[in-house]
Every structure is written in structure tokens, then in C-alpha cells.
Design a protein around this motif. Structure first.
Motif, short mmCIF file in Angstrom:
data_model
loop_
_atom_site.label_atom_id
_atom_site.label_comp_id
_atom_site.label_asym_id
_atom_site.label_seq_id
_atom_site.Cartn_x
_atom_site.Cartn_y
_atom_site.Cartn_z
N ALA A 127 0.91 -1.11 0.03
CA ALA A 127 -0.22 -0.08 -0.01
C ALA A 127 0.79 1.15 0.24
O ALA A 127 0.46 2.47 -0.47
N LYS A 128 1.96 1.31 0.42
CA LYS A 128 3.12 2.22 0.73
C LYS A 128 2.31 3.55 0.96
O LYS A 128 2.25 4.51 0.47
N PHE A 129 2.25 3.44 2.33
CA PHE A 129 1.42 4.58 3.08
C PHE A 129 2.49 5.94 3.13
O PHE A 129 3.61 5.68 3.66
N GLN A 130 2.05 7.12 2.76
CA GLN A 130 3.09 8.38 2.73
C GLN A 130 2.45 9.12 3.76
O GLN A 130 1.20 9.25 3.74
N PRO A 131 3.13 9.97 4.55
CA PRO A 131 2.55 11.07 5.54
C PRO A 131 1.61 12.08 4.74
O PRO A 131 2.08 12.54 3.59
N THR A 132 0.38 12.39 5.19
CA THR A 132 -0.33 13.26 4.47
C THR A 132 -0.74 14.30 5.28
O THR A 132 -1.07 13.95 6.62
N ARG A 133 -0.95 15.41 4.97
CA ARG A 133 -1.47 16.44 5.59
C ARG A 133 -3.05 16.45 5.77
O ARG A 133 -3.76 16.37 4.76
N VAL A 134 -3.56 16.36 6.92
CA VAL A 134 -4.82 16.23 7.12
C VAL A 134 -5.48 17.55 7.74
O VAL A 134 -6.69 17.76 7.77
N THR A 139 -0.04 15.97 10.42
CA THR A 139 0.13 15.16 8.99
C THR A 139 -0.10 13.61 9.90
O THR A 139 0.10 13.53 10.92
N ALA A 140 -0.36 12.74 9.08
CA ALA A 140 -0.59 11.24 9.48
C ALA A 140 -0.29 10.09 8.42
O ALA A 140 -0.51 10.75 7.35
N ARG A 141 0.09 9.06 8.96
CA ARG A 141 0.12 8.10 7.99
C ARG A 141 -0.09 6.69 8.67
O ARG A 141 0.07 6.75 9.86
N VAL A 142 -0.58 5.49 8.03
CA VAL A 142 -0.76 4.35 8.58
C VAL A 142 0.64 3.59 8.56
O VAL A 142 1.48 3.50 7.83
N VAL A 155 -5.96 -0.94 12.19
CA VAL A 155 -4.99 0.11 11.44
C VAL A 155 -4.32 1.00 12.57
O VAL A 155 -5.07 1.69 13.41
N ALA A 156 -3.17 1.11 12.51
CA ALA A 156 -2.37 1.90 13.52
C ALA A 156 -1.91 3.18 12.80
O ALA A 156 -1.24 3.03 11.67
N ALA A 205 -9.13 9.46 4.21
CA ALA A 205 -8.12 9.55 3.22
C ALA A 205 -6.84 8.86 3.74
O ALA A 205 -5.76 8.61 3.19
N ILE A 206 -6.91 8.72 5.11
CA ILE A 206 -5.55 8.34 5.56
C ILE A 206 -5.85 6.69 6.00
O ILE A 206 -5.10 5.45 5.56
N THR A 207 -7.05 6.41 6.70
CA THR A 207 -7.58 5.13 7.26
C THR A 207 -7.75 4.10 6.18
O THR A 207 -7.59 2.74 6.27
#
Length: 245
Positions: A127-134, A139-142, A155-156, A205-207
Motif C-alpha cells: 500500500a506504501k502509505f505516505q505522510p499526508t497533511r490532514v 500530518t498522519a500515515r498508517v 489499523v495503526a 483519506a488516511i485510514t
């Protein structure tokens, strides 16, 4: 009586020879089918092929095998992302009504059902989760996927607020579903970051995410999925599935 005993001995010997010949024939056929499947699917290792039912030679004479079981380890399925693949740890299929060519170089099953297991670490990697501005300053990422119990995925999510990483990830329980060739993960409830609750769309958009799993052997397709201890367990099915050729 002596003649009867001799006849019984002959019958037992012939029966033993038939069983031996039948088992040799099925072993040969399994090897041929496994080698062909390895070549057709470009596998790194030879799969397990087991032809069930007895006698095998009678099934051959009828031109159809009742039940063929196939096991493939570490199968690399397509994801639709520029040649990227996702590793299926164990792919097992039970194929019924298998017709075949005379040299076993091709075989097609009327129906197939089976299971595929994908580890959480592999799902996370792909899935390659990247830090995202929420939100401004957040910012958050899985950062982790694991078994949440009762068929749910935990999901952490790691968050950084105003440049400071929160001391521990926020966890959310998510449902997992199949739609077409994709496994979808959707949070049941939305977390807060640092006591701040954000708009649902920004959090999802993150989870929430989808992972395509495509080009499975013989054209089998995803059917259903559930979260398990070591990864997601997917049931697969298909019709007119090519075992080889």
C-alpha cells in the motif's frame, strides 16, 4: 479348495499390481501437471498438485478427473501499479471436473474454489502509505496493520501535530471487503489526533484504502475476505479455470 486358494492368491496379486500401477500413474500425472503449471505461471518453485480419487486410471479412461488440489507458495500477484506485485503466502485451490490433454500438458477445471493468504506486513508494504497533511499543522500515515479480532483489521495511524510526533499511534478497527479484484479496508469509527477531531473525508483519506490483487492463476478471482491472526484470508473461485496449458 486348492484351486480356490490359488485363484484368491492370483486375484490378490493382480489387485496389488493394479494398485501399484495406478499409484505410479497418478504420481507421474501430478508431476507433469506441476511442471506445466510452474512454467505457465512463471513460478519460482514447483507447486503441489494432488489428484484425488481412486482409481486414477478409471478417471483417465473417462477423460475427466474428479478432484485436483493445487497449492502454491509465495505467489506474486499483480497490483495494477506499474508492474508492482503483492506476495500471496499460500494459495490453495480445489478444482473439480478437470478435463485434460493426453500428455497432461493442458488441463481445465469446470469449477474451482480456494483460499489465499496475504500477510499484514505485505499488505502494508504494497500500500506504501505516505505522510499526508490532514489539517494545518497535522500530518498522519498508517504505520501498522494487524488482527483486530472478530474479523476486523486494526489499523495503526501515526500522527505529527505541530512538528511533534504523538507518543504512540492511534488505532482504529476497520472492516475488510472484496469488490471486484480489490480488497477494501474501511474504518468503522474515526479517531482523533491529539484530541482534535477532523473532517471525516480527511481522516478516511488516511485510514481507508483499496488494494488490487489481479492475474491469479487460471483466471480465478476474489470472492470474499476476512481478517485473521497473521493476515487477510481471501476465498477465491472460478469457472473454466486453466490448471495448465
Amino acid at each position: 479348495m486348492r484351486a480356490l486358494r490359488i485363484l484368491l492368491v492370483v486375484v490378490v496379486i493382480l489387485g496389488g499390481l493394479f494398485v501399484a500401477a495406478d499409484r505410479l500413474a497418478v504420481h507421474f500425472a501430478e508431476g507433469k501437471a506441476a511442471d506445466k503449471l510452474k512454467a505457465t505461471e512463471n513460478l519460482d518453485r514447483t507447486p503441489d498438485v494432488s489428484i484425488k480419487g481412486f482409481p486414477f486410471l478409471t478417471q483417465v479412461a473417462n477423460g475427466e478427473l474428479d478432484d485436483v488440489q493445487v497449492g502454491i507458495k509465495d505467489y506474486e500477484a499483480a497490483t495494477g501499479k506499474g508492474g508492482q506485485t503483492i506476495r500471496i503466502d499460500d494459495l490453495e485451490a480445489d478444482m473439480r471436473g478437470v478435463t485434460f490433454s493426453g500428455d497432461y500438458s493442458s488441463a481445465t477445471a469446470a469449477t474451482a474454489t480456494g483460499t489465499a493468504t496475504i500477510g499484514y506486513d505485505e499488505l502494508l508494504r504494497t500500500a506504501k502509505f505516505q505522510p499526508t497533511r490532514v489539517a494545518p499543522g497535522i500530518t498522519a500515515r498508517v504505520v501498522g496493520l494487524s488482527d483486530g479480532g472478530n474479523g476486523k483489521i486494526k489499523v495503526a495511524v501515526e500522527a505529527t501535530v505541530l512538528g511533534t510526533r504523538l507518543p504512540k499511534p492511534v488505532s482504529v478497527l476497520s472492516s475488510v471487503t472484496v469488490r471486484g479484484n480489490e480488497v477494501g479496508v474501511k474504518a468503522d469509527a474515526l479517531p482523533a489526533f491529539g484530541g482534535v477531531r477532523l473532517a471525516e473525508g480527511r481522516i478516511r483519506a488516511i485510514t481507508d484504502f483499496q488494494q488490487a490483487i489481479d492475474q491469479l492463476p487460471g483466471g480465478i478471482r476474489l470472492d470474499s475476505v476476512r481478517a485473521a491472526r497473521d493476515g487477510v484470508e481471501i476465498t477465491v473461485k472460478g469457472a473454466h479455470v486453466k490448471l495448465a496449458g
